[in-house]
Design an enzyme around this catalytic site. Structure first.
Site, mmCIF file in Angstrom:
data_model
loop_
_atom_site.group_PDB
_atom_site.id
_atom_site.type_symbol
_atom_site.label_atom_id
_atom_site.label_comp_id
_atom_site.label_asym_id
_atom_site.label_seq_id
_atom_site.Cartn_x
_atom_site.Cartn_y
_atom_site.Cartn_z
ATOM 1 N N TYR A 212 0.801 -1.225 0.000
ATOM 2 C CA TYR A 212 0.000 0.000 0.000
ATOM 3 C C TYR A 212 0.833 1.274 0.000
ATOM 4 O O TYR A 212 0.274 2.369 0.086
ATOM 5 C CB TYR A 212 -0.946 0.000 1.212
ATOM 6 C CG TYR A 212 -1.789 -1.236 1.295
ATOM 7 C CD1 TYR A 212 -2.644 -1.574 0.246
ATOM 8 C CD2 TYR A 212 -1.725 -2.086 2.391
ATOM 9 C CE1 TYR A 212 -3.413 -2.724 0.298
ATOM 10 C CE2 TYR A 212 -2.500 -3.231 2.454
ATOM 11 C CZ TYR A 212 -3.342 -3.543 1.409
ATOM 12 O OH TYR A 212 -4.107 -4.685 1.463
ATOM 13 N N SER B 46 -3.589 -7.351 7.986
ATOM 14 C CA SER B 46 -4.279 -7.606 6.730
ATOM 15 C C SER B 46 -3.317 -8.238 5.723
ATOM 16 O O SER B 46 -2.740 -9.281 6.001
ATOM 17 C CB SER B 46 -4.893 -6.303 6.204
ATOM 18 O OG SER B 46 -5.859 -6.558 5.216
ATOM 19 N N TYR B 47 -3.140 -7.613 4.542
ATOM 20 C CA TYR B 47 -2.204 -8.188 3.561
ATOM 21 C C TYR B 47 -0.826 -8.351 4.182
ATOM 22 O O TYR B 47 -0.172 -9.385 4.005
ATOM 23 C CB TYR B 47 -2.128 -7.280 2.331
ATOM 24 C CG TYR B 47 -1.357 -7.873 1.166
ATOM 25 C CD1 TYR B 47 -2.030 -8.321 0.032
ATOM 26 C CD2 TYR B 47 0.031 -7.983 1.176
ATOM 27 C CE1 TYR B 47 -1.335 -8.862 -1.050
ATOM 28 C CE2 TYR B 47 0.732 -8.517 0.111
ATOM 29 C CZ TYR B 47 0.043 -8.954 -0.995
ATOM 30 O OH TYR B 47 0.740 -9.490 -2.070
ATOM 31 N N TRP C 95 -11.039 -3.300 -3.487
ATOM 32 C CA TRP C 95 -9.609 -3.509 -3.223
ATOM 33 C C TRP C 95 -8.841 -3.621 -4.531
ATOM 34 O O TRP C 95 -7.806 -2.981 -4.707
ATOM 35 C CB TRP C 95 -9.410 -4.771 -2.385
ATOM 36 C CG TRP C 95 -8.001 -4.959 -1.880
ATOM 37 C CD1 TRP C 95 -7.495 -4.552 -0.676
ATOM 38 C CD2 TRP C 95 -6.917 -5.613 -2.564
ATOM 39 N NE1 TRP C 95 -6.178 -4.905 -0.567
ATOM 40 C CE2 TRP C 95 -5.786 -5.551 -1.705
ATOM 41 C CE3 TRP C 95 -6.785 -6.230 -3.795
ATOM 42 C CZ2 TRP C 95 -4.553 -6.093 -2.063
ATOM 43 C CZ3 TRP C 95 -5.550 -6.770 -4.153
ATOM 44 C CH2 TRP C 95 -4.452 -6.707 -3.296
ATOM 45 N N ASP D 9 -14.211 -7.429 12.274
ATOM 46 C CA ASP D 9 -13.231 -7.427 11.193
ATOM 47 C C ASP D 9 -13.557 -8.539 10.217
ATOM 48 O O ASP D 9 -13.966 -9.636 10.620
ATOM 49 C CB ASP D 9 -11.823 -7.626 11.771
ATOM 50 C CG ASP D 9 -10.770 -7.802 10.691
ATOM 51 O OD1 ASP D 9 -10.903 -7.179 9.618
ATOM 52 O OD2 ASP D 9 -9.816 -8.574 10.917
ATOM 53 N N HIS E 193 -11.983 -3.646 10.826
ATOM 54 C CA HIS E 193 -10.685 -3.784 10.166
ATOM 55 C C HIS E 193 -9.854 -2.510 10.287
ATOM 56 O O HIS E 193 -8.628 -2.581 10.379
ATOM 57 C CB HIS E 193 -10.894 -4.120 8.686
ATOM 58 C CG HIS E 193 -9.683 -4.659 8.002
ATOM 59 N ND1 HIS E 193 -9.185 -5.924 8.247
ATOM 60 C CD2 HIS E 193 -8.854 -4.108 7.077
ATOM 61 C CE1 HIS E 193 -8.119 -6.138 7.498
ATOM 62 N NE2 HIS E 193 -7.882 -5.048 6.784
#
Length: 602
Positions: A42, A113-114, A161, A255, A284
């Protein structure tokens, strides 16, 4: 104290020659320091870093911090393929970071997350310098919250996304073509902005047209169906026994990866690894104390944690014990810190799931009743019509759409008023009488439906709600199951996994269950034709039946925990005056006597 030194875009060469770049933060002084590494797609200077890791704060705590753009993103070279290279690149990056000037040779990884998943993938690659990981708000099985849920596509996450990540892809693709760049970005923004007003409805859902229009890599659902073996590139489930590292895991009840966090924790414990779990009432992207339209008390805030101090400081303290002196130090065996909604208190446990929880059936009954007693005689089945072209609209839940990816009120996560949903004719509602005593539900919730459809395929959605003293119904947990091969008209048992929760339903409240067949656009619509999602573009109306008789006892299974005597302080009663139906108590600001879970530095 000497100032933190920052070195930007430091190159690291991966095993295949691709150069990826990182920003390196070194504390003042000469070191050596343990290294905290985060690898994310990101942008390494994105404001979202502050939610999971403030690099300057970490440097002040004595850590050297390395923030890296993953392959093909922002300052890093290579082609952007979500997940494909994270295991191998994670191995190379850990080894590189451990050898940087000032490093003490020990690396810990952190992120959510990722870039919670990039930690798991690096851990599976076994670089010897990696001593500990702290994955937050991330999944275990990508087909349980990332790509799909119960067989339905996580459309509400996948589409925005993928489009958002496409901006950097288009800028790289048209770096020397200004007209192409302007046209590409303009079209991308139009598609993104149009999602909430109808763009989600494009078909086929399993080959989403916007991805083809812009020639973009998507989150992974479509590729995983074409190349099932590729799914291993981001799958943790089933591989925890290969990871011999302590893990500090953080999750949220609302989440989209809440159950994945719990599953990773329990699997690590089963594998005999040191694992610590913190589970708040968060979404989240929101780790504060007001979630949805409920105020859980300031103690729920991750910057307070019920007088324990900042969550980040707890993590820093844990990392000092695991990577602080250059040698792996075995941390505590691990503890569980759960936030119990309703009473709004943090509670320390030693296990998850709680062994004292008792699975208790609440039966769906005629006339909209929900009772502990099963039906003793035949009761007429409930019926409704499900039209995929008029689906039930997503109204909150454990999702990542509004407030995270789309700036729209209708897709906010968390607990919200369900009146509009429950007023629909295609939503069945079952409610208990007023509770005469508090009922704690902590653990995994399942709905067991005996149901029939008149078509070859359909979906079943179940939602657990808390109805307060004023009659306001708010969602607690929900789930979906996709039936791909139904026998028209035949009743069959369908189990809907609502994931896990922890809440006390107060005396004077009611427990409610909703049953329907859609929750769109969070989950893609079942068109009721039996055609694959990758090609289905036509829909049919389905006629649905839910049975509740002695032979077909539809029910919700709640893990009920014995409730101790009511606390003498902190119970948010009566509700604070203000917005109708808002729970605004202060129980989260107080704690029962006991030892804090983790002692954080002051």
């Amino acid at each position: 104290m000497a100032e933190t030194q920052i070195e930007f875009d430091v190159p690291a060469e991966m095993g295949d020659g691709t150069v990826v770049r990182a920003d390196v933060y070194r504390p003042g002084g000469t070191g050596p320091w343990p290294v905290l590494l985060a690898r994310l797609p990101y942008g390494k200077q994105t404001p979202m870093m502050g939610v999971v890791l403030d690099p300057l704060a970490a440097a002040r705590h004595g850590f050297m911090v390395v923030l890296q753009d993953t392959r093909g993103r922002f300052a890093s070279e290579g082609e952007w393929e979500p997940f494909t290279y994270e295991e191998s690149d994670g191995y190379d990056t850990v080894r590189w970071a451990a050898a940087l000037p000032g490093s003490n040779g020990s690396v810990g990884m952190i992120g959510g997350s990722y870039f919670g998943n990039t930690q798991w993938m690096a851990a599976l690659s076994k670089p010897p310098e990696l001593k500990a990981i702290a994955p937050m708000i991330t999944w275990s099985d990508p087909d349980d919250g990332l790509w799909t849920r119960g067989g339905a596509i996580e459309l509400g996450l996948t589409v925005p996304w993928s489009l958002m990540q496409g901006a950097d892809t288009l800028m790289r693709r048209h770096a020397t073509d200004l007209d192409g760049l302007v046209n590409g970005i303009t079209g991308l923004v139009q598609d993104f902005d149009g999602l909430a007003s109808g763009g989600y409805g494009e078909l086929p859902a399993g080959r989403f047209p916007a991805f083809a229009r812009h020639d973009l890599p998507e989150l992974g659902y479509e590729r995983s169906r074409r190349e099932p073996e590729w799914a291993a590139s981001c799958t943790v489930a089933g591989r925890h026994g290969e990871i011999d590292l302590p893990a500090f895991q953080v999750g949220g009840r609302f989440d989209i990866f809440g159950q994945g966090t719990l599953d990773n924790f329990t699997a690590m414990r089963r594998a005999g690894r040191s694992a610590t779990l913190v589970m708040g009432p968060w979404t989240h992207t929101n780790w504060r104390h007001v979630v949805g339209d409920v105020n859980f008390g300031f103690g729920a805030n991750s910057d307070f944690m019920g007088m324990r101090g900042r969550l980040h400081d707890m993590q820093f303290d844990w990392f000092r014990r695991t990577i602080g002196d250059g040698e792996a130090v075995e941390p505590d065996a691990g503890t569980v810190l759960l936030f119990v909604m309703g009473i709004n208190q943090w509670r320390e446990e030693t296990e998850w799931p709680l062994p004292r929880a008792v699975d208790t059936d609440f039966h769906l009954r005629a006339d909209g009743r929900l009772t502990r007693e099963p039906p003793s005689a035949a009761e007429q089945a409930e019926e409704f019509t499900y039209d995929p072209m008029d689906p039930v609209s997503t109204t909150s839940g454990a999702l990542l759409m509004g407030g995270g990816l789309l700036n729209t009120d209708e897709f906010r996560p968390g607990p919200l008023d369900q009146a509009a949903v429950e007023a629909r004719e295609d939503v069945l509602v079952f409610t208990t009488e007023l509770l005469t005593e508090d009922v704690e539900v902590t653990g995994r919730v399942l709905a067991v439906l005996f149901a029939a459809t008149d078509g070859p395929s359909t979906d079943w959605v179940a939602r657990l709600c808390d109805v307060d003293e004023m009659g306001v119904s708010r969602n607690v947990a929900d789930g979906i199951v996709r039936v791909r091969a139904a026998t028209p008209g035949e009743a069959a048992e369908r189990v809907v996994d609502l994931w896990s929760t922890s809440i006390v339903f107060w005396a004077g409240h009611r427990i409610r269950v909703q049953v329907t067949s859609s929750n769109f656009p969070r989950w893609d619509r079942n068109l009721n034709t039996g055609e694959p999602e990758e090609s289905a573009t036509t829909a049919r109306v389905a006629r649905q039946q839910v049975f509740h008789d002695p032979a077909r006892p539809s029910r919700i299974v709640l893990p009920v925990v014995p409730v101790p005597a009511p606390p003498t302080v902190g119970r948010p009663w009566p509700p604070t005056p203000g917005r109708p139906g808002t729970t605004a108590g202060h129980a989260g600001d107080t704690e029962p006597h006991g030892t804090p879970l983790l002692t954080s530095p002051r």
